[in-house]
Design a protein around this motif. Sequence first.
Motif, PDB file in Angstrom:
ATOM      1  N   LYS A 120       0.839  -1.195   0.000  1.00 32.28           N
ATOM      2  CA  LYS A 120       0.000   0.000   0.000  1.00 32.28           C
ATOM      3  C   LYS A 120       0.876   1.248   0.000  1.00 32.28           C
ATOM      4  O   LYS A 120       1.947   1.275   0.600  1.00 32.28           O
ATOM      5  CB  LYS A 120      -0.912  -0.007   1.232  1.00 32.28           C
ATOM      6  CG  LYS A 120      -1.919  -1.154   1.234  1.00 32.28           C
ATOM      7  CD  LYS A 120      -2.749  -1.152   2.509  1.00 32.28           C
ATOM      8  CE  LYS A 120      -3.728  -2.335   2.526  1.00 32.28           C
ATOM      9  NZ  LYS A 120      -4.493  -2.392   3.790  1.00 32.28           N
ATOM     10  N   ARG A 121       0.409   2.295  -0.658  1.00 36.67           N
ATOM     11  CA  ARG A 121       1.232   3.472  -0.882  1.00 36.67           C
ATOM     12  C   ARG A 121       1.727   4.117   0.410  1.00 36.67           C
ATOM     13  O   ARG A 121       2.898   4.471   0.544  1.00 36.67           O
ATOM     14  CB  ARG A 121       0.448   4.501  -1.705  1.00 36.67           C
ATOM     15  CG  ARG A 121       1.340   5.592  -2.306  1.00 36.67           C
ATOM     16  CD  ARG A 121       0.540   6.667  -3.010  1.00 36.67           C
ATOM     17  NE  ARG A 121      -0.257   6.118  -4.095  1.00 36.67           N
ATOM     18  CZ  ARG A 121      -1.581   6.139  -4.115  1.00 36.67           C
ATOM     19  NH1 ARG A 121      -2.256   6.639  -3.100  1.00 36.67           N
ATOM     20  NH2 ARG A 121      -2.256   5.644  -5.128  1.00 36.67           N
ATOM     21  N   ASN A 122       0.844   4.267   1.402  1.00 39.08           N
ATOM     22  CA  ASN A 122       1.248   4.895   2.660  1.00 39.08           C
ATOM     23  C   ASN A 122       2.284   4.043   3.393  1.00 39.08           C
ATOM     24  O   ASN A 122       3.262   4.562   3.955  1.00 39.08           O
ATOM     25  CB  ASN A 122       0.027   5.126   3.557  1.00 39.08           C
ATOM     26  CG  ASN A 122       0.338   5.968   4.766  1.00 39.08           C
ATOM     27  OD1 ASN A 122       0.835   7.095   4.643  1.00 39.08           O
ATOM     28  ND2 ASN A 122       0.071   5.427   5.944  1.00 39.08           N
ATOM     29  N   ASP A 123       2.095   2.720   3.389  1.00 39.13           N
ATOM     30  CA  ASP A 123       3.057   1.826   4.036  1.00 39.13           C
ATOM     31  C   ASP A 123       4.379   1.810   3.279  1.00 39.13           C
ATOM     32  O   ASP A 123       5.448   1.706   3.877  1.00 39.13           O
ATOM     33  CB  ASP A 123       2.487   0.407   4.120  1.00 39.13           C
ATOM     34  CG  ASP A 123       1.407   0.276   5.175  1.00 39.13           C
ATOM     35  OD1 ASP A 123       1.593   0.807   6.275  1.00 39.13           O
ATOM     36  OD2 ASP A 123       0.375  -0.349   4.904  1.00 39.13           O
ATOM     37  N   ALA A 124       4.313   1.922   1.956  1.00 40.32           N
ATOM     38  CA  ALA A 124       5.531   1.979   1.152  1.00 40.32           C
ATOM     39  C   ALA A 124       6.348   3.216   1.514  1.00 40.32           C
ATOM     40  O   ALA A 124       7.580   3.161   1.611  1.00 40.32           O
ATOM     41  CB  ALA A 124       5.178   1.994  -0.333  1.00 40.32           C
ATOM     42  N   ALA A 125       5.665   4.342   1.732  1.00 40.09           N
ATOM     43  CA  ALA A 125       6.362   5.575   2.102  1.00 40.09           C
ATOM     44  C   ALA A 125       7.014   5.449   3.475  1.00 40.09           C
ATOM     45  O   ALA A 125       8.162   5.859   3.675  1.00 40.09           O
ATOM     46  CB  ALA A 125       5.387   6.754   2.071  1.00 40.09           C
ATOM     47  N   ARG A 126       6.302   4.870   4.450  1.00 40.83           N
ATOM     48  CA  ARG A 126       6.862   4.702   5.796  1.00 40.83           C
ATOM     49  C   ARG A 126       8.079   3.774   5.766  1.00 40.83           C
ATOM     50  O   ARG A 126       9.084   4.024   6.433  1.00 40.83           O
ATOM     51  CB  ARG A 126       5.797   4.156   6.751  1.00 40.83           C
ATOM     52  CG  ARG A 126       4.618   5.079   6.952  1.00 40.83           C
ATOM     53  CD  ARG A 126       3.619   4.511   7.940  1.00 40.83           C
ATOM     54  NE  ARG A 126       4.105   4.638   9.309  1.00 40.83           N
ATOM     55  CZ  ARG A 126       3.978   5.714  10.057  1.00 40.83           C
ATOM     56  NH1 ARG A 126       3.382   6.789   9.564  1.00 40.83           N
ATOM     57  NH2 ARG A 126       4.425   5.755  11.283  1.00 40.83           N
TER      58      ARG A 126
END
Length: 270
Positions: free
Chosen positions: A181-187
């Motif tokens: 998921k995009r938000n988890d990828a960023a974190r």
Amino acid sequence: MNIFQALILGLVQGATEFIPISSSAHLVLLPYLLGWDNPSLSFNIMVHFGTILAVIFLFWKEIGMLIQGFFRLVFGGRRDDPMGQLALFLLLATLPAVIIGISAKRFFEDLFNNPLSVSYLLLATGLLMYLSERWATQTKDLMRLSWIDSLIIGVGQALAIAPGISRSGATISFALLRGVKRNDAARFSFLLAIPIIVGTALYEGRDLFLKAESFSLTLPLIVGIVSAFVSGAISIRILLKVVRKRPLSIFSYYCWSAGLVFLVYYFLVH
């Protein structure tokens, strides 16, 4: 380097380290366009530490949980500890950059002296982010990562040693291509910055800091560190908000525009 130059370069480093538009490209192309001298090794190292302090400041609770989980997994035998597994995956994802960075060190150093190559790689960063969004499925969170996912994301980070390839852009894109998921990828990308940037700074600066006469904490250096910390913290917050609602490909247009503008400028003056 004067205080104004240190302020500008620190702000640029902090902002572009996490916003996926390639900090290394900007630190190569900006001095070239403005006619400034290239930043010194000590300046580059310390502004990178400023950006890492921003990550630690914003994610200190999560970092503490990762450290505790790592010790529970390694010394307590808690192999099912999710934070411990995530800590191991972060270390695993760091390996490709370490191996490639050391084995191809001269190749990457030469790229830093080639603004034209940096421009082409900036265009490639835009294409990578655009395609990763087109092909993303976003079905996994951080607790469902595998060791293969971690290694592939780590390869993205290794490619970003080349100036012009955004570290955050490449790692987030490779994570999206693995279904994260995009938000988890960023974190994951932000946390992954800590071991590689600290390790690179210690490796590159090992001789510098051993010789006290070759390093001094000057006012421009302090300004660079503080400005990188502030802009880094702001850019992390901005990116986390953006990726919740907007695709990563919105940054592709900036990378394409910046790359093309510099290419036009380069061929006009040459």
